[in-house]
Write a protein that holds these residues in place. Structure first.
Motif, PDB file in Angstrom:
ATOM      1  N   MET A  88      48.260  40.288  50.018  1.00 14.46           N
ATOM      2  CA  MET A  88      47.879  40.233  48.611  1.00 14.46           C
ATOM      3  C   MET A  88      47.642  41.666  48.156  1.00 14.46           C
ATOM      4  O   MET A  88      46.882  42.410  48.796  1.00 14.46           O
ATOM      5  N   LEU A  90      46.326  44.102  45.090  1.00 17.11           N
ATOM      6  CA  LEU A  90      45.462  44.095  43.914  1.00 17.11           C
ATOM      7  C   LEU A  90      45.469  45.464  43.252  1.00 17.11           C
ATOM      8  O   LEU A  90      45.285  46.484  43.915  1.00 17.11           O
ATOM      9  N   PHE A 104      40.050  44.386  37.581  1.00 17.68           N
ATOM     10  CA  PHE A 104      41.142  44.026  38.485  1.00 17.68           C
ATOM     11  C   PHE A 104      42.186  43.158  37.812  1.00 17.68           C
ATOM     12  O   PHE A 104      41.863  42.337  36.933  1.00 17.68           O
ATOM     13  N   GLY A 105      43.420  43.316  38.253  1.00 18.76           N
ATOM     14  CA  GLY A 105      44.469  42.375  37.920  1.00 18.76           C
ATOM     15  C   GLY A 105      44.320  41.111  38.743  1.00 18.76           C
ATOM     16  O   GLY A 105      43.455  41.006  39.616  1.00 18.76           O
ATOM     17  N   GLN A 106      45.225  40.149  38.494  1.00 20.72           N
ATOM     18  CA  GLN A 106      45.102  38.848  39.156  1.00 20.72           C
ATOM     19  C   GLN A 106      45.686  38.840  40.560  1.00 20.72           C
ATOM     20  O   GLN A 106      45.519  37.884  41.295  1.00 20.72           O
TER      21      GLN A 106
ATOM     22  N   GLN B  37      34.783  37.511  44.043  1.00 17.82           N
ATOM     23  CA  GLN B  37      36.172  37.077  44.013  1.00 17.82           C
ATOM     24  C   GLN B  37      36.231  35.577  44.268  1.00 17.82           C
ATOM     25  O   GLN B  37      35.826  35.106  45.344  1.00 17.82           O
ATOM     26  N   GLY B  40      41.658  33.497  45.915  1.00 16.54           N
ATOM     27  CA  GLY B  40      43.009  33.846  45.493  1.00 16.54           C
ATOM     28  C   GLY B  40      43.122  34.560  44.165  1.00 16.54           C
ATOM     29  O   GLY B  40      44.211  34.694  43.635  1.00 16.54           O
ATOM     30  N   ARG B  41      42.012  35.042  43.635  1.00 16.59           N
ATOM     31  CA  ARG B  41      42.050  35.691  42.331  1.00 16.59           C
ATOM     32  C   ARG B  41      41.650  37.164  42.451  1.00 16.59           C
ATOM     33  O   ARG B  41      41.288  37.650  43.509  1.00 16.59           O
ATOM     34  N   GLY B  42      41.697  37.857  41.320  1.00 15.17           N
ATOM     35  CA  GLY B  42      41.217  39.239  41.283  1.00 15.17           C
ATOM     36  C   GLY B  42      39.703  39.288  41.339  1.00 15.17           C
ATOM     37  O   GLY B  42      39.021  38.277  41.260  1.00 15.17           O
TER      38      GLY B  42
END
Lengths: 113, 114
Positions: A88, A90, A104-106, B37, B40-42
């Motif tokens: 992942m 970020l 932050f972005g998703q 958090q 699964g997200r920012g």
């Protein structure tokens, strides 16, 4: 509120491909960051940029490069994708050096096959 | 190398209880921040404490900072099921030419059971 947008939510690429991950922020922030997140390892800093065309290596820059030609856009480049870069990713931005919170972005979940 | 080490790695509590998470770091800091958090997200910023501050509050959150021990704690009071998430501390160093380099710990997974 600040919006940080990453170009893709999910991405599947082949080993050896050159991969571009794009990040755009809309609030004129000085700092931008790229992290990768893996289970049990938290967020590890790949690169950050504190101004246009300025960049500094983070803790794990190997296999990655970055580009910041415009203030609002920070690109992460995987020169030759490998399976161990499945992760992942970020992106984040913050207003000024040292003082402020990051947005932050998703996230982009990249799978290299 | 990562700056922050968090403890515990996972925490499971009942709704209404308090949750305490700890963070230790290695080098001198300008400030320390806590983020949350959802799966699964920012990340979302919760609170920032500067190196010359010892305690800060925001709603049900209380953060303390002990620069002599290079440690911080995050207390969530009267926890709710919606607080279930991962929590990360992050530090900004003193070295000017590193700008706002933000270094994260490994995080604490909090589970609040209804």
């Amino acid at each position: 509120d600040v919006k940080v947008t990453q170009s893709s939510r999910y991405l599947v690429k082949r080993t050896g491909e050159k991969v571009f991950l794009e990040c755009v922020q809309d609030m004129d922030h000085e700092n931008m960051f790229w992290y990768r997140q893996d289970p049990g390892l938290g967020l590890r800093l790949i690169y950050f940029s504190y101004d246009v065309k300025m960049k500094e290596k983070g803790d794990i820059p190997e296999g990655y490069s970055v580009s910041r030609e415009k203030k609002e856009r920070f690109s992460l480049i995987l020169e030759s994708a490998s399976t161990n870069q499945t992760s992942m990713y970020l992106c984040a931005s913050s207003l000024s050096p040292r003082q402020t919170k990051a947005f932050f972005g998703q996230g982009t979940r990249l799978t290299v096959v | 190398s990562q700056q922050g080490e968090e403890d515990p790695q996972a925490l499971s509590i009942q709704e209404g209880e308090n949750a305490t998470m700890n963070c230790s770091y290695k080098t001198s800091i300008n400030n320390l921040q806590w983020y949350r958090q959802n799966s699964g997200r920012g990340l979302v910023h919760l609170i920032l404490i500067r190196s010359n501050e010892r305690e800060k509050h925001s709603g049900r959150l209380r953060v303390t900072l002990d620069t002599s021990k290079k440690s911080s704690s995050l207390l969530i009071t009267a926890s709710r099921a919606a607080d279930t998430a991962s929590y990360f501390c992050a530090t900004v160093g003193m070295i000017y030419n590193q700008g706002g380099k933000l270094i994260f710990g490994q995080g604490t997974e909090l589970s609040v059971k209804p």
